[in-house]
Enzyme design. Structure first.
Site, PDB file in Angstrom:
ATOM      1  N   ILE A   1       0.491   4.566  -0.446  1.00  0.00           N
ATOM      2  CA  ILE A   1       2.523   4.346  -0.903  1.00  0.00           C
ATOM      3  C   ILE A   1       3.010   3.267  -1.552  1.00  0.00           C
ATOM      4  O   ILE A   1       2.253   2.137  -1.304  1.00  0.00           O
ATOM      5  CB  ILE A   1       2.789   4.547   0.628  1.00  0.00           C
ATOM      6  CG1 ILE A   1       4.262   4.749   0.808  1.00  0.00           C
ATOM      7  CG2 ILE A   1       2.175   3.245   1.238  1.00  0.00           C
ATOM      8  CD1 ILE A   1       4.507   4.885   2.135  1.00  0.00           C
TER       9      ILE A   1
ATOM     10  N   GLY B   1       6.153   1.751  -4.187  1.00  0.00           N
ATOM     11  CA  GLY B   1       6.607   0.983  -5.909  1.00  0.00           C
ATOM     12  C   GLY B   1       6.364   1.119  -6.838  1.00  0.00           C
ATOM     13  O   GLY B   1       6.408   1.695  -7.669  1.00  0.00           O
ATOM     14  N   MET B   2       4.712   0.692  -6.847  1.00  0.00           N
ATOM     15  CA  MET B   2       3.777   0.944  -7.788  1.00  0.00           C
ATOM     16  C   MET B   2       2.912   1.355  -7.851  1.00  0.00           C
ATOM     17  O   MET B   2       2.699   2.482  -9.432  1.00  0.00           O
ATOM     18  CB  MET B   2       2.517  -0.929  -7.841  1.00  0.00           C
ATOM     19  CG  MET B   2       3.066  -1.786  -7.883  1.00  0.00           C
ATOM     20  SD  MET B   2       2.167  -3.871  -7.764  1.00  0.00           S
ATOM     21  CE  MET B   2       2.850  -4.629  -7.903  1.00  0.00           C
TER      22      MET B   2
ATOM     23  N   GLU C   1      -5.442  10.534   0.737  1.00  0.00           N
ATOM     24  CA  GLU C   1      -5.312  10.504   1.767  1.00  0.00           C
ATOM     25  C   GLU C   1      -3.995  10.652   2.356  1.00  0.00           C
ATOM     26  O   GLU C   1      -3.412  11.712   2.643  1.00  0.00           O
ATOM     27  CB  GLU C   1      -5.111   9.007   2.065  1.00  0.00           C
ATOM     28  CG  GLU C   1      -5.150   8.420   3.576  1.00  0.00           C
ATOM     29  CD  GLU C   1      -4.801   7.808   4.353  1.00  0.00           C
ATOM     30  OE1 GLU C   1      -5.417   6.630   4.504  1.00  0.00           O
ATOM     31  OE2 GLU C   1      -3.783   6.949   4.678  1.00  0.00           O
TER      32      GLU C   1
ATOM     33  N   VAL D   1      -1.018  -6.972   0.834  1.00  0.00           N
ATOM     34  CA  VAL D   1       0.586  -7.637   0.922  1.00  0.00           C
ATOM     35  C   VAL D   1       0.289  -9.294   0.144  1.00  0.00           C
ATOM     36  O   VAL D   1       1.312  -9.628  -0.338  1.00  0.00           O
ATOM     37  CB  VAL D   1       0.823  -8.114   1.582  1.00  0.00           C
ATOM     38  CG1 VAL D   1       1.405  -9.089   2.562  1.00  0.00           C
ATOM     39  CG2 VAL D   1       0.619  -6.807   3.317  1.00  0.00           C
TER      40      VAL D   1
ATOM     41  N   GLY E   1      -6.603   4.238   5.412  1.00  0.00           N
ATOM     42  CA  GLY E   1      -7.857   4.764   4.294  1.00  0.00           C
ATOM     43  C   GLY E   1      -8.393   3.582   3.235  1.00  0.00           C
ATOM     44  O   GLY E   1      -8.694   3.995   2.310  1.00  0.00           O
TER      45      GLY E   1
END
Length: 448
Positions: free
Chosen positions: A221, A223-224, A245, A320, A343
């Site tokens: 999930i 933006g990239m 996933e 992060v 996952g």
């Protein structure tokens, strides 16, 4: 068998259904878009007479009603398998906690190790003519939850897509104790985000050039990964497969562009396999009654042994921050929990086991610290105190920022530090080199 009559015999009100919850009980709320709405509100109304009710769930779209009652910690605790933005905000209130676990292990945990579940309550799609309610885009671990629950209450939502699969994606009316018809609220939306930034696009280009025709994709999930999906949709790639996933909006765009056929998948050929899905209405509409999409338990989708069977598997996930040892933190900011282990590690390991497979950890090289107003590097000498290691250093494969991509597999500590620093923002490289020298993971010859 007259399933309609059976349905009517079990139909009740939310208020009546939640009377089965007792003080001290463990209650499961399902997952993501399966989180109950009418039942949650009815249970919250009972708070004065309940204490120490422990509720499990995750990836919620708004604060549950039970967590907004007075003196909430006396009455309810929320235990999350994976934090959403709403859950992060709830932590400070003292009644919300994260449950660290590899997501792939969740069904087995329920079946073998979990505390007894007195009540499971969750949203489902309307019952079909054969007596089945699907879990919607939330197959995940729900079959295992239902196997352990003493009481099962389903909340029917006409807006829940009927998600097909054949592997633990539905529950039969025979297994259900009570049926509630809620107000059919719209499903929680997870926006795909705004337009891709220049950094997102730079990272996406570096990854997409590594993807061959016939590759099988997993996207995380953010933006990239969405930028990668958009670029794939515009590319000349063909015969791509999906085994993921989380099913996200980017997959819909790639599929609608005709890039996904699954024709070269060695297992689940022609099917897009996923454990759960969350996104915009476009995604829910696409998954509804779509025979090319396969909802499956997370113990299948995320198992490295399953992933290893898919040639040219490409896993793309966010981080992060990353340190010079190659440790990846994808879930916390120091001690503050942001999301969860999920996952990511399963796919990092599985992709490397795949013939021709690659896993990519991607991040922007810097971020703006909102508290200090200063630009900071996501690449650090060591992870911040309290930061969680999501992917241990032996497992990382490719690291990608807007300044390049490096393959870290099998590198010694000095090679690794050099490569990681090479994709850091130029403004921070000298500082990182100095730190690497004090950590004895730098060779002066690197600077020639």
């Amino acid at each position: 068998m007259n399933y309609a009559a059976q349905y009517q015999s079990k139909l009740t009100t939310p208020e009546q259904a939640v009377q089965v919850v007792r003080s001290g009980d463990w209650v499961d709320y399902g997952w993501a878009t399966g989180t109950p709405e009418a039942l949650d509100q009815a249970l919250a109304a009972r708070y004065p007479e309940l204490t120490d009710v422990k509720v499990r769930g995750g990836i919620i779209f708004h604060k549950p009603a039970i967590m907004a009652v007075p003196d909430v910690a006396e009455h309810f605790t929320w235990n999350s398998w994976h934090m959403s933005g709403a859950e992060r905000k709830m932590i400070a209130e003292g009644a919300t906690f994260y449950c660290p676990l590899r997501y792939s292990e969740l069904p087995r945990y329920y079946r073998e190790n979990a505390a007894p579940i007195h009540v499971a309550m969750f949203q489902v799609s309307p019952m079909d003519k054969h007596g089945y309610f699907t879990f919607g885009p939330n197959a995940s671990h729900m079959a295992a939850v239902c196997e352990r629950a003493e009481v099962i209450i389903v909340e029917v939502n006409e807006n829940m897509p009927r998600c097909l699969g054949g592997q633990e994606n539905a529950i039969h009316i025979d297994q259900v104790d009570m049926v509630v018809e809620g107000g059919n609220p719209p499903l929680g939306q997870l926006p795909a985000g705004g337009p891709a930034t220049d950094v997102d696009q730079a990272v996406a280009r570096l990854i997409v050039e590594e993807i061959p025709n016939g590759a099988c994709l997993q996207l995380g999930i953010g933006g990239m990964p969405n930028a990668v999906g958009s670029l794939i949709a515009q590319s000349d790639l063909k015969d791509l497969g999906v085994h993921t996933e989380m099913y996200v909006d980017a997959f819909v765009d790639i599929a609608m562009a005709g890039k996904i056929t699954g024709a070269r998948k060695s297992i689940d050929r022609g099917r897009q396999t996923y454990a759960f899905g969350a996104g915009t209405q476009k995604l829910y509409d696409y998954l509804d009654d779509n025979h090319t999409c396969m909802a499956a338990p997370v113990s299948y989708t995320n198992d490295a042994r399953t992933i290893a069977q898919l040639d040219h598997f490409v896993s793309i996930n966010n981080a992060v921050d990353v340190d010079l040892f190659g440790q990846v933190n994808a879930e916390s900011a120091g001690i503050r929990q942001i999301s969860g282990a999920g996952g990511q590690l399963d796919f990092v390991l599985g992709a490397y086991l795949s013939q021709g497979g690659k896993s990519f950890i991607c991040c922007s090289s810097t971020f703006m610290n909102k508290k200090t107003g200063k630009l900071e590097s996501r690449i650090k000498p060591t992870l911040d105190v309290g930061s969680v290691v999501t992917d241990a250093r032996p497992n990382i494969h490719y690291l990608v920022t807007e300044f390049g991509k490096v393959n870290l597999k099998g590198t010694s500590s000095w090679e690794r530090a050099e490569k990681i620093i090479s994709v850091a923002h130029p403004d921070f490289r000298e500082e990182l080199i100095a730190a690497a020298e004090t950590m004895h993971i730098w060779r002066r010859s690197n600077r020639r």
